[in-house]
Design a protein around this motif. Structure first.
Motif, PDB file in Angstrom:
ATOM      1  N   THR A   1       0.828  -1.197   0.000  1.00  0.00           N
ATOM      2  CA  THR A   1       0.000   0.000   0.000  1.00  0.00           C
ATOM      3  C   THR A   1       0.868   1.255   0.000  1.00  0.00           C
ATOM      4  OG1 THR A   1      -0.255  -0.019   2.411  1.00  0.00           O
ATOM      5  CG2 THR A   1      -1.923  -1.161   1.135  1.00  0.00           C
ATOM      6  N   PHE A   2       1.983   1.217   0.705  1.00  0.00           N
ATOM      7  CA  PHE A   2       2.918   2.342   0.716  1.00  0.00           C
ATOM      8  C   PHE A   2       3.447   2.599  -0.690  1.00  0.00           C
ATOM      9  CE2 PHE A   2       7.313   3.850   0.996  1.00  0.00           C
ATOM     10  CZ  PHE A   2       7.137   5.041   1.680  1.00  0.00           C
ATOM     11  N   PHE A   3       3.868   1.531  -1.384  1.00  0.00           N
ATOM     12  CA  PHE A   3       4.437   1.696  -2.716  1.00  0.00           C
ATOM     13  C   PHE A   3       3.383   2.102  -3.739  1.00  0.00           C
ATOM     14  CE2 PHE A   3       8.064  -1.186  -1.328  1.00  0.00           C
ATOM     15  CZ  PHE A   3       8.916  -0.125  -1.107  1.00  0.00           C
ATOM     16  N   ILE A   4       2.163   1.616  -3.622  1.00  0.00           N
ATOM     17  CA  ILE A   4       1.095   2.056  -4.532  1.00  0.00           C
ATOM     18  C   ILE A   4       0.954   3.567  -4.434  1.00  0.00           C
ATOM     19  CG2 ILE A   4      -1.410   2.061  -4.910  1.00  0.00           C
ATOM     20  CD1 ILE A   4      -1.362  -0.944  -4.130  1.00  0.00           C
ATOM     21  N   LYS A   5       0.873   4.067  -3.224  1.00  0.00           N
ATOM     22  CA  LYS A   5       0.711   5.506  -3.014  1.00  0.00           C
ATOM     23  C   LYS A   5       1.928   6.280  -3.524  1.00  0.00           C
ATOM     24  CE  LYS A   5      -0.696   8.711   0.613  1.00  0.00           C
ATOM     25  NZ  LYS A   5      -1.118   8.790   2.019  1.00  0.00           N
TER      26      LYS A   5
ATOM     27  N   LYS B   1       1.962   8.958  -6.596  1.00  0.00           N
ATOM     28  CA  LYS B   1       2.381  10.346  -6.380  1.00  0.00           C
ATOM     29  C   LYS B   1       3.544  10.732  -7.289  1.00  0.00           C
ATOM     30  CE  LYS B   1       1.059  11.198  -1.594  1.00  0.00           C
ATOM     31  NZ  LYS B   1       1.622  11.496  -0.261  1.00  0.00           N
ATOM     32  N   GLN B   2       4.526   9.832  -7.432  1.00  0.00           N
ATOM     33  CA  GLN B   2       5.683  10.124  -8.279  1.00  0.00           C
ATOM     34  C   GLN B   2       5.291  10.295  -9.737  1.00  0.00           C
ATOM     35  OE1 GLN B   2       8.807   7.285  -7.592  1.00  0.00           O
ATOM     36  NE2 GLN B   2       9.145   8.008  -5.499  1.00  0.00           N
ATOM     37  N   LYS B   3       4.225   9.631 -10.146  1.00  0.00           N
ATOM     38  CA  LYS B   3       3.756   9.767 -11.523  1.00  0.00           C
ATOM     39  C   LYS B   3       2.792  10.941 -11.679  1.00  0.00           C
ATOM     40  CE  LYS B   3       4.589   5.019 -12.837  1.00  0.00           C
ATOM     41  NZ  LYS B   3       5.282   5.077 -14.112  1.00  0.00           N
ATOM     42  N   GLY B   4       2.481  11.615 -10.575  1.00  0.00           N
ATOM     43  CA  GLY B   4       1.608  12.784 -10.628  1.00  0.00           C
ATOM     44  C   GLY B   4       0.159  12.447 -10.931  1.00  0.00           C
ATOM     45  N   ILE B   5      -0.280  11.280 -10.468  1.00  0.00           N
ATOM     46  CA  ILE B   5      -1.643  10.816 -10.722  1.00  0.00           C
ATOM     47  C   ILE B   5      -2.452  10.911  -9.430  1.00  0.00           C
ATOM     48  CG2 ILE B   5      -3.036   8.814 -11.403  1.00  0.00           C
ATOM     49  CD1 ILE B   5      -0.571   7.787 -12.940  1.00  0.00           C
TER      50      ILE B   5
ATOM     51  N   LEU C   1       5.307  -7.065  -9.182  1.00  0.00           N
ATOM     52  CA  LEU C   1       6.469  -7.221  -8.304  1.00  0.00           C
ATOM     53  C   LEU C   1       6.984  -5.876  -7.812  1.00  0.00           C
ATOM     54  CD1 LEU C   1       8.444 -10.089 -10.056  1.00  0.00           C
ATOM     55  CD2 LEU C   1       6.987 -10.215  -8.035  1.00  0.00           C
ATOM     56  N   ASP C   2       6.840  -4.834  -8.631  1.00  0.00           N
ATOM     57  CA  ASP C   2       7.264  -3.499  -8.204  1.00  0.00           C
ATOM     58  C   ASP C   2       6.466  -3.006  -7.003  1.00  0.00           C
ATOM     59  OD1 ASP C   2       9.242  -3.199 -10.125  1.00  0.00           O
ATOM     60  OD2 ASP C   2       7.866  -2.334 -11.592  1.00  0.00           O
ATOM     61  N   LEU C   3       5.269  -3.528  -6.819  1.00  0.00           N
ATOM     62  CA  LEU C   3       4.459  -3.125  -5.669  1.00  0.00           C
ATOM     63  C   LEU C   3       4.991  -3.720  -4.369  1.00  0.00           C
ATOM     64  CD1 LEU C   3       0.858  -3.407  -7.159  1.00  0.00           C
ATOM     65  CD2 LEU C   3       2.383  -1.431  -7.130  1.00  0.00           C
TER      66      LEU C   3
ATOM     67  N   ALA D   1     -12.188   4.983  -6.695  1.00  0.00           N
ATOM     68  CA  ALA D   1     -11.344   5.921  -5.957  1.00  0.00           C
ATOM     69  C   ALA D   1     -11.440   5.670  -4.459  1.00  0.00           C
ATOM     70  CB  ALA D   1     -11.744   7.360  -6.288  1.00  0.00           C
ATOM     71  N   SER D   2     -12.624   5.310  -3.982  1.00  0.00           N
ATOM     72  CA  SER D   2     -12.762   5.035  -2.551  1.00  0.00           C
ATOM     73  C   SER D   2     -11.977   3.786  -2.158  1.00  0.00           C
ATOM     74  CB  SER D   2     -14.242   4.898  -2.150  1.00  0.00           C
ATOM     75  OG  SER D   2     -14.856   3.837  -2.842  1.00  0.00           O
ATOM     76  N   GLU D   3     -11.967   2.772  -3.013  1.00  0.00           N
ATOM     77  CA  GLU D   3     -11.192   1.556  -2.740  1.00  0.00           C
ATOM     78  C   GLU D   3      -9.695   1.874  -2.718  1.00  0.00           C
ATOM     79  OE1 GLU D   3     -10.578  -2.556  -1.957  1.00  0.00           O
ATOM     80  OE2 GLU D   3     -12.366  -1.322  -1.849  1.00  0.00           O
ATOM     81  N   ILE D   4      -9.242   2.694  -3.635  1.00  0.00           N
ATOM     82  CA  ILE D   4      -7.836   3.101  -3.658  1.00  0.00           C
ATOM     83  C   ILE D   4      -7.493   3.845  -2.373  1.00  0.00           C
ATOM     84  CG2 ILE D   4      -6.139   4.602  -4.808  1.00  0.00           C
ATOM     85  CD1 ILE D   4      -7.637   3.852  -7.466  1.00  0.00           C
ATOM     86  N   GLY D   5      -8.381   4.724  -1.937  1.00  0.00           N
ATOM     87  CA  GLY D   5      -8.167   5.447  -0.682  1.00  0.00           C
ATOM     88  C   GLY D   5      -8.077   4.504   0.506  1.00  0.00           C
ATOM     89  N   TYR D   6      -8.973   3.533   0.561  1.00  0.00           N
ATOM     90  CA  TYR D   6      -8.934   2.547   1.648  1.00  0.00           C
ATOM     91  C   TYR D   6      -7.623   1.762   1.634  1.00  0.00           C
ATOM     92  CZ  TYR D   6     -13.963   3.197   2.466  1.00  0.00           C
ATOM     93  OH  TYR D   6     -15.210   3.708   2.753  1.00  0.00           O
ATOM     94  N   ILE D   7      -7.200   1.367   0.439  1.00  0.00           N
ATOM     95  CA  ILE D   7      -5.960   0.598   0.306  1.00  0.00           C
ATOM     96  C   ILE D   7      -4.771   1.445   0.739  1.00  0.00           C
ATOM     97  CG2 ILE D   7      -4.365  -0.427  -1.376  1.00  0.00           C
ATOM     98  CD1 ILE D   7      -6.956  -1.341  -2.929  1.00  0.00           C
TER      99      ILE D   7
END
Length: 82
Positions: free
Chosen positions: A20-24, A28-32, A75-77, A45-51
Motif C-alpha cells: 500500500t505504501f508503494f502504490i501511493k 504520487k511520483q507519476k503525478g496521478i 512485483l514493483d508493488l 477511488a474510494s477503494e484506492i483510498g482505503y488501500i
C-alpha cells in the motif's frame, strides 16, 4: 529510492503495508490522483483510498489492475525502486 525505503517506519514493514505504501508512492511520483488512477484502473477511488490508508487489503486482481494502470509490474508493488 533506497532512501525512501529507509524512511518507512517500522509500522509499514509488513508486506501488505509495503504494498500500500508503494502504490501511493508510485502514484504520487507519476503525478496521478486517486481519481485519475481509479479511472485508468477500473478500481474505485474510494477503494484506492482505503488501500492507501491501510484500511483494506488489495486483492491480487486489484494489485494487477493498479500495477497495469501505473505501468509497473506487480512485483514493483512489493519492491519498488526508482
Amino acid at each position: 529510492m533506497y532512501d525512501l525505503i529507509k524512511n518507512v517506519n517500522t509500522k509499514t514493514q509488513g508486506s501488505v503495508e509495503m504494498i500500500t505504501f508503494f502504490i501511493k508512492e508510485i502514484r504520487k511520483q507519476k503525478g496521478i490522483t486517486q481519481k485519475q488512477l481509479a479511472k485508468i484502473s477500473g478500481v474505485s477511488a474510494s477503494e484506492i483510498g482505503y488501500i492507501e490508508n491501510n484500511e483494506r487489503q488489495p486483492t491480487l486482481l486489484t494489485m494487477c489492475r493498479l500495477a497495469k494502470a501505473l505501468k509497473v509490474s506487480v512485483l514493483d508493488l512489493f519492491e519498488y525502486h526508482e
